[in-house]
Write an enzyme that holds these catalytic residues in place. Structure first.
Site, PDB file in Angstrom:
ATOM      1  N   GLU A   1       7.378  -2.719  -0.161  1.00  0.00           N
ATOM      2  CA  GLU A   1       6.750  -3.235   1.066  1.00  0.00           C
ATOM      3  C   GLU A   1       6.654  -4.761   1.035  1.00  0.00           C
ATOM      4  O   GLU A   1       6.095  -5.320   0.080  1.00  0.00           O
ATOM      5  CB  GLU A   1       5.349  -2.615   1.211  1.00  0.00           C
ATOM      6  CG  GLU A   1       4.728  -2.869   2.562  1.00  0.00           C
ATOM      7  CD  GLU A   1       3.417  -2.093   2.766  1.00  0.00           C
ATOM      8  OE1 GLU A   1       3.236  -1.020   2.166  1.00  0.00           O
ATOM      9  OE2 GLU A   1       2.587  -2.591   3.534  1.00  0.00           O
TER      10      GLU A   1
ATOM     11  N   ASP B   1       1.924   6.781 -14.601  1.00  0.00           N
ATOM     12  CA  ASP B   1       1.959   7.962 -13.739  1.00  0.00           C
ATOM     13  C   ASP B   1       1.131   7.626 -12.493  1.00  0.00           C
ATOM     14  O   ASP B   1      -0.094   7.743 -12.495  1.00  0.00           O
ATOM     15  CB  ASP B   1       1.361   9.159 -14.497  1.00  0.00           C
ATOM     16  CG  ASP B   1       1.462  10.447 -13.704  1.00  0.00           C
ATOM     17  OD1 ASP B   1       1.461  10.383 -12.458  1.00  0.00           O
ATOM     18  OD2 ASP B   1       1.528  11.518 -14.328  1.00  0.00           O
TER      19      ASP B   1
ATOM     20  N   LYS C   1      -5.657   2.426   1.129  1.00  0.00           N
ATOM     21  CA  LYS C   1      -4.191   2.346   1.006  1.00  0.00           C
ATOM     22  C   LYS C   1      -3.800   0.907   0.649  1.00  0.00           C
ATOM     23  O   LYS C   1      -2.935   0.660  -0.183  1.00  0.00           O
ATOM     24  CB  LYS C   1      -3.527   2.787   2.320  1.00  0.00           C
ATOM     25  CG  LYS C   1      -2.008   2.919   2.240  1.00  0.00           C
ATOM     26  CD  LYS C   1      -1.270   1.619   2.516  1.00  0.00           C
ATOM     27  CE  LYS C   1       0.228   1.810   2.463  1.00  0.00           C
ATOM     28  NZ  LYS C   1       0.975   0.536   2.549  1.00  0.00           N
TER      29      LYS C   1
ATOM     30  N   HIS D   1       3.054 -10.297   8.165  1.00  0.00           N
ATOM     31  CA  HIS D   1       3.843  -9.154   7.727  1.00  0.00           C
ATOM     32  C   HIS D   1       5.230  -9.187   8.373  1.00  0.00           C
ATOM     33  O   HIS D   1       6.248  -9.040   7.705  1.00  0.00           O
ATOM     34  CB  HIS D   1       3.103  -7.883   8.134  1.00  0.00           C
ATOM     35  CG  HIS D   1       3.637  -6.652   7.482  1.00  0.00           C
ATOM     36  ND1 HIS D   1       3.311  -6.306   6.195  1.00  0.00           N
ATOM     37  CD2 HIS D   1       4.479  -5.705   7.927  1.00  0.00           C
ATOM     38  CE1 HIS D   1       3.925  -5.192   5.877  1.00  0.00           C
ATOM     39  NE2 HIS D   1       4.643  -4.809   6.917  1.00  0.00           N
TER      40      HIS D   1
END
Ligand code: NAD
Length: 416
Positions: A81, A274, A258, A372
Site C-alpha cells: 500500500e 506469522d 486497520k 494517498h
C-alpha cells in the site's frame, strides 16, 4: 558513527542501500541479495508450502527517523500500500522531537490449551493442580533448548467452560518461549503432556494446541507529538476527537485499527513473522471488554501536546519459523539490529502507533486522499501503460490538475 538519513526518499536505490548497508554492517552477499531478487528461490518456496508453482514479491522499503527506547532504528517494511512507509517516517520524525517512542514488553509467555471432556471438572482441576510439577517436568522434557536457557513451561492453570455439549475442563500451559514465536514448541509440549492429563483426570483429551490470543506477550508504549509539529492546537484537539469516534463506534474502530495494522504488519512481514497470529490476537484484544474498540488511546498533556498510547498482544520471534530460512527476513532483522524478540515486539508496536498518528493527523486535517492519491498516482500512471521515463511527467500533470485517475492518465499519455 552518525548516519545521515535525511531526505532518504530523494535518494536513488543504490544510495539508499548504501546507507542501510553502512548502518547495519551488511555484507557484500547481503547487499547482493537485496539488489537481486530479495526473496526466496523456488526450491526454498517448494520446501515451505505444498504444490508450489512460484514466488510472489512485495515492495520492501525503509521507514526512517525511529527512536525507540532511546535507540535509533531504520525500520524495514514490506507492504503493497502506498503512503504507509512515508507516514511512518513522518510520524517518527515528529515523535523524535520529544525523545521518540517509549515501549515495554515484559513477558514472552505463550499459552497452550488442552481440552478435556467427559470429566468431573472440579475434582479434575484439584488433581491437575496437585500434579503441576510432574506435568511441567514432562512438558519441559520436550524441549532441551528452552530448558537449557532457563525458559520453557512455567505454570499450569485450569478453567471450566460450559458449552452446549456440556462442561469441559481447559488446562492451560504457560510457556516462556524466549526469542521464538513458539507455536511449534507449544504444540509439541501440549501433545506431549496430553496422555498424562488423561491419566490424571480420567477424562478424554480432544484438542492440544497453542492459543493465538497472546495476552501474556503484551507490548505497550507511548509517544508525545509536539503540538506545533502536529499542526497546532486545533489539529491536536481534532485528532483527540477523531480517536473518541473510534473509541465509541465499531465501524470507525475497525478502520482505525486497520491503520495501526498497516504499520504492524509491514514490519512483521519484513521480519518473517506469522502475521495472521498477530492480527487475530489484536482484534480479540480490541474486543476484550465485550465491544470492539481502538487499540490506541490519544490525549493531550498539560502543554497541549498530543500523547498517544498503544497496548497490543505481540507474539513474534527472532529465531525459528521462516526467520532463519528467508534471506530477506534475515537481512531485515539484521537492519533492525534487534537482540531479542522483546526488542522486536517494541519496534513493531511503535510502528503501529506511528502509523495511527499519521492516519489520524491526515484525517483530522486535510483528509487522507490528497497525500494517498499523490503517492498512488505512480501506480495509476504505470497501470495506464506509462513507460519509466513518462511516469514522472504524467504524475506531475495529474497532481497539478488535481485529477488522479486512470482515464486522465490515458488521455495525457495519448497527448504525449
Ligand atoms: P520453531 O519450531 O522453529 O521453534 C523455535 C525453536 O528455536 C525453539 O523450539 C527452540 O528449540 C529454538 N531456540 C533456539 N534459541 C532460542 C531462544 N533464544 N529462544 C527460544 N527458542 C530458541 O518456531 P516456533 O517459534 O515454535 O514456531 C513458529 C512457526 O510456527 C511460525 O512460522 C508459525 O507460522 C508456525 N505455526 C503457527 C501456529 C499458530 O499460530 N497457531 C501453529 C503452528 C505453527
Amino acid at each position: 558513527m552518525k548516519f545521515d538519513v535525511s531526505r532518504f526518499f530523494e535518494k536513488d536505490r543504490k544510495e539508499r542501500i548504501d546507507i542501510v548497508a553502512k548502518f547495519a554492517n551488511l555484507t557484500e552477499q547481503e547487499i547482493q541479495t537485496l539488489e537481486n531478487s530479495g526473496g526466496i528461490s523456488f526450491e526454498q518456496a517448494d520446501k515451505m508450502v505444498e504444490n508450489a508453482i512460484g514466488t510472489f514479491s512485495f515492495p520492501l522499503g525503509i521507514a526512517t527517523n525511529f527512536t525507540i527506547n532511546k535507540k535509533e532504528y531504520l525500520v524495514p517494511m514490506v507492504i503493497e500500500e502506498p503512503s504507509v512507509i512515508a507516514a511512518a517516517s513522518k510520524a517518527a520524525k515528529i515523535a523524535k522531537i520529544r525523545g521518540g517512542f517509549e515501549m515495554q514488553n515484559d513477558e514472552s509467555y505463550s499459552i497452550g490449551q488442552i481440552q478435556v471432556v467427559n470429566v468431573d471438572v472440579d475434582s479434575a482441576m484439584q488433581k491437575i493442580l496437585k500434579s503441576s510439577k510432574e506435568i511441567l517436568d514432562l512438558a519441559n522434557s520436550k524441549s532441551n533448548t528452552l530448558s537449557k536457557i532457563g525458559k520453557g513451561a512455567k505454570e499450569i492453570s485450569c478453567k471450566e467452560i460450559r458449552t452446549d455439549a456440556g462442561p469441559m475442563l481447559i488446562v492451560e500451559l504457560l510457556i516462556d518461549v524466549g526469542d521464538a514465536m513458539g507455536a511449534n514448541v507449544t504444540n509439541t509440549m501440549c501433545e506431549g503432556i496430553a496422555p498424562l492429563i488423561e491419566k490424571i483426570t480420567n477424562g478424554k483429551v480432544i484438542l492440544r494446541i497453542l492459543s493465538n490470543y497472546s495476552t501474556r506477550r503484551m507490548v505497550s508504549g507511548t509517544a508525545t507529538f509536539e503540538k506545533e509539529a502536529v499542526g497546532g492546537q486545533e489539529t491536536v484537539d481534532n485528532i483527540i476527537l477523531a480517536y473518541q469516534f473510534a473509541a465509541y463506534d465499531e465501524y470507525r474502530a475497525v478502520t482505525h485499527n486497520k491503520g495501526i495494522m498497516n504499520g504492524i504488519i509491514a514490519v512483521a512481514n519484513a521480519t518473517g513473522q506469522d502475521t495472521r497470529a498477530i492480527e487475530a490476537a489484536a482484534h480479540a484484544y480490541a474486543s476484550k471488554n465485550g465491544r470492539y474498540t481502538s487499540l490506541t488511546q490519544w490525549d493531550k498533556d498539560n502543554d497541549g501536546n498530543l500523547v498517544g498510547r498503544i497496548e497490543i498482544p505481540m507474539s513474534v520471534g527472532i529465531v525459528g519459523g521462516i526467520i532463519n530460512v528467508h534471506p530477506t527476513a534475515k537481512i531485515c532483522t539484521k537492519i533492525l539490529g534487534v537482540q531479542s524478540a522483546s526488542e522486536l515486539a517494541c519496534i513493531i508496536g511503535a510502528a503501529g502507533l506511528a502509523q495511527n498518528f499519521s492516519a489520524l493527523r491526515a484525517l483530522a486535517s486535510e483528509g487522507i486522499q490528497k497525500g494517498h492519491m499523490r503517492l498512488h498516482a505512480r501506480n495509476i500512471a504505470a497501470a495506464a501503460g506509462a513507460t519509466n521515463d513518462q511516469i514522472d511527467t504524467l504524475v506531475k500533470k495529474m497532481t497539478s490538475e488535481g485529477n488522479i485517475s486512470i482515464n486522465r492518465a490515458r488521455e495525457i499519455l495519448g497527448e504525449l
